[in-house]
Every structure is written in structure tokens, then in C-alpha cells.
Design a protein around this motif. Structure first.
Motif, PDB file in Angstrom:
ATOM      1  N   UNK A   1       0.887  -1.168   0.000  1.00 14.65           N
ATOM      2  CA  UNK A   1       0.000   0.000   0.000  1.00 14.65           C
ATOM      3  C   UNK A   1       0.918   1.210   0.000  1.00 14.65           C
ATOM      4  N   UNK A   2       0.701   2.127  -0.920  1.00 19.71           N
ATOM      5  CA  UNK A   2       1.596   3.277  -0.994  1.00 19.71           C
ATOM      6  C   UNK A   2       1.091   4.362  -1.913  1.00 19.71           C
ATOM      7  N   UNK A   3       2.013   5.270  -2.245  1.00 21.63           N
ATOM      8  CA  UNK A   3       1.721   6.421  -3.090  1.00 21.63           C
ATOM      9  C   UNK A   3       0.568   7.231  -2.481  1.00 21.63           C
ATOM     10  N   UNK A   4       0.537   7.262  -1.169  1.00 20.07           N
ATOM     11  CA  UNK A   4      -0.571   7.864  -0.435  1.00 20.07           C
ATOM     12  C   UNK A   4      -0.293   9.321  -0.110  1.00 20.07           C
ATOM     13  N   UNK A   5      -1.284  10.147  -0.320  1.00 26.31           N
ATOM     14  CA  UNK A   5      -1.232  11.512   0.204  1.00 26.31           C
ATOM     15  C   UNK A   5      -2.642  11.927   0.578  1.00 26.31           C
TER      16      UNK A   5
END
Length: 173
Positions: free
Chosen positions: A93-97
């Protein structure tokens, strides 16, 4: 039920739905805040041309989500899944903002819990790769129960990432 990289998930605070091309302008209204990116490995992502490339990657991944405040129906951020290239038992899970108006834990915990709960139905490990200088994100992942790969008793070093400056945090089933 088969695993989907873009399910629609929701709880009392958040709706996670597949990110679509028409979301660009609304999502850019969140992303254009330079303070969101100050600890990020790409601190200029707030610039429209840089963000366009990031957004294109999100759409092309076919695994990205719009994070929507359920009470206002407004996009407040984005995140995505990525299948692990090193293990069929792990997903990232990533690229989160998230809009700074929603910082402070409640909303981040809410949508990440949705993703983690869904992913752990299909995978043994959920990975978060966080820049070594992004202390805010490291703290948030630890609050969710994430442990650095080398802190775990079981050897999961094969899940370590080669991305320069990334720390691998793991949540296990």
C-alpha cells in the motif's frame, strides 16, 4: 470472491473507489499544497507537470484509489495497491497523500484500515515503503502496527526494497 486491485470500500468516514481520469483536477487541488510533499522523496510533486506524471502512473497502475470524505463527497487524497514483485504472499500500500485538513490520524487510519483489512483476506503481509526522511509517514505506519522488516523475528529480508532511501514496514496476518 477474487482479489481486486480496485475494489470500492467504505466505512463511516471514507469511501475508497477506483481513481479515474476525470478525478485529475479535483485531486490536484489537494496535491498542489507543497507542505504535503516536504518530507517526500519527490518534494516538487505539488507542481502541476510533475503531478500529471504521478497521476498518469496512478491511472496506468489500475490499482489507485480516490479517497473521499463520505460526509462531503469530496476527494481528500489518493492511495494505491501494488502487487509485490518478490512474494506472492505480500502486497504494498503506498503512493498515499492526504489533504492537510485531514492530517492527524483519524482519516488516514480509517482508509488504511479498510485497505489493510481487505488485503489481509488475500495476503499474509501488507508492505509500506516509506522514505527514510519521511518521519510523518513512518510514525503513521507504526501507529497502524507496521514493523520494520528487520525488527521482525521471522526473516522477511527478501521483502526489502531496492528503492534508494525506502524503509520497508510490514503488517502481518
Amino acid at each position: 470472491m477474487a482479489f481486486s486491485l480496485q475494489p470500492t470500500l467504505e466505512n463511516e468516514l471514507i469511501i475508497l473507489r477506483p481513481l479515474v481520469t476525470n478525478d485529475f483536477e479535483e485531486l490536484y487541488q489537494v496535491a498542489k499544497d507543497p507542505l504535503i510533499w516536504e518530507q517526500h522523496q519527490n518534494p516538487d510533486r505539488w507542481k502541476k507537470m510533475v503531478f500529471k506524471e504521478f497521476f498518469k502512473g496512478a491511472i496506468d497502475s489500475k490499482a489507485a484509489f480516490a479517497v473521499i470524505d463520505k460526509s462531503t463527497n469530496v476527494i481528500i487524497g489518493s492511495t494505491r495497491f501494488k502487487l509485490s514483485e518478490k512474494s506472492s504472499s505480500a502486497i504494498e500500500i503506498g503512493w498515499t497523500f492526504l489533504s492537510r485538513n485531514y492530517w492527524g490520524g483519524t482519516y488516514n487510519r480509517s482508509f488504511k484500515t479498510l485497505l489493510i483489512t481487505y488485503a489481509l483476506q488475500y495476503f499474509d503481509n501488507v508492505l509500506f515503503l516509506v522514505n527514510e526522511n519521511n518521519f510523518r509517514s513512518q510514525k503513521a505506519v507504526r501507529k497502524l502496527g507496521g514493523k520494520l522488516a528487520h525488527e521482525l523475528d521471522t526473516d522477511l529480508s527478501y521483502l526489502e526494497d531496492e528503492r534508494k532511501g525506502a524503509l520497508t514496514f510490514i503488517l502481518r496476518k
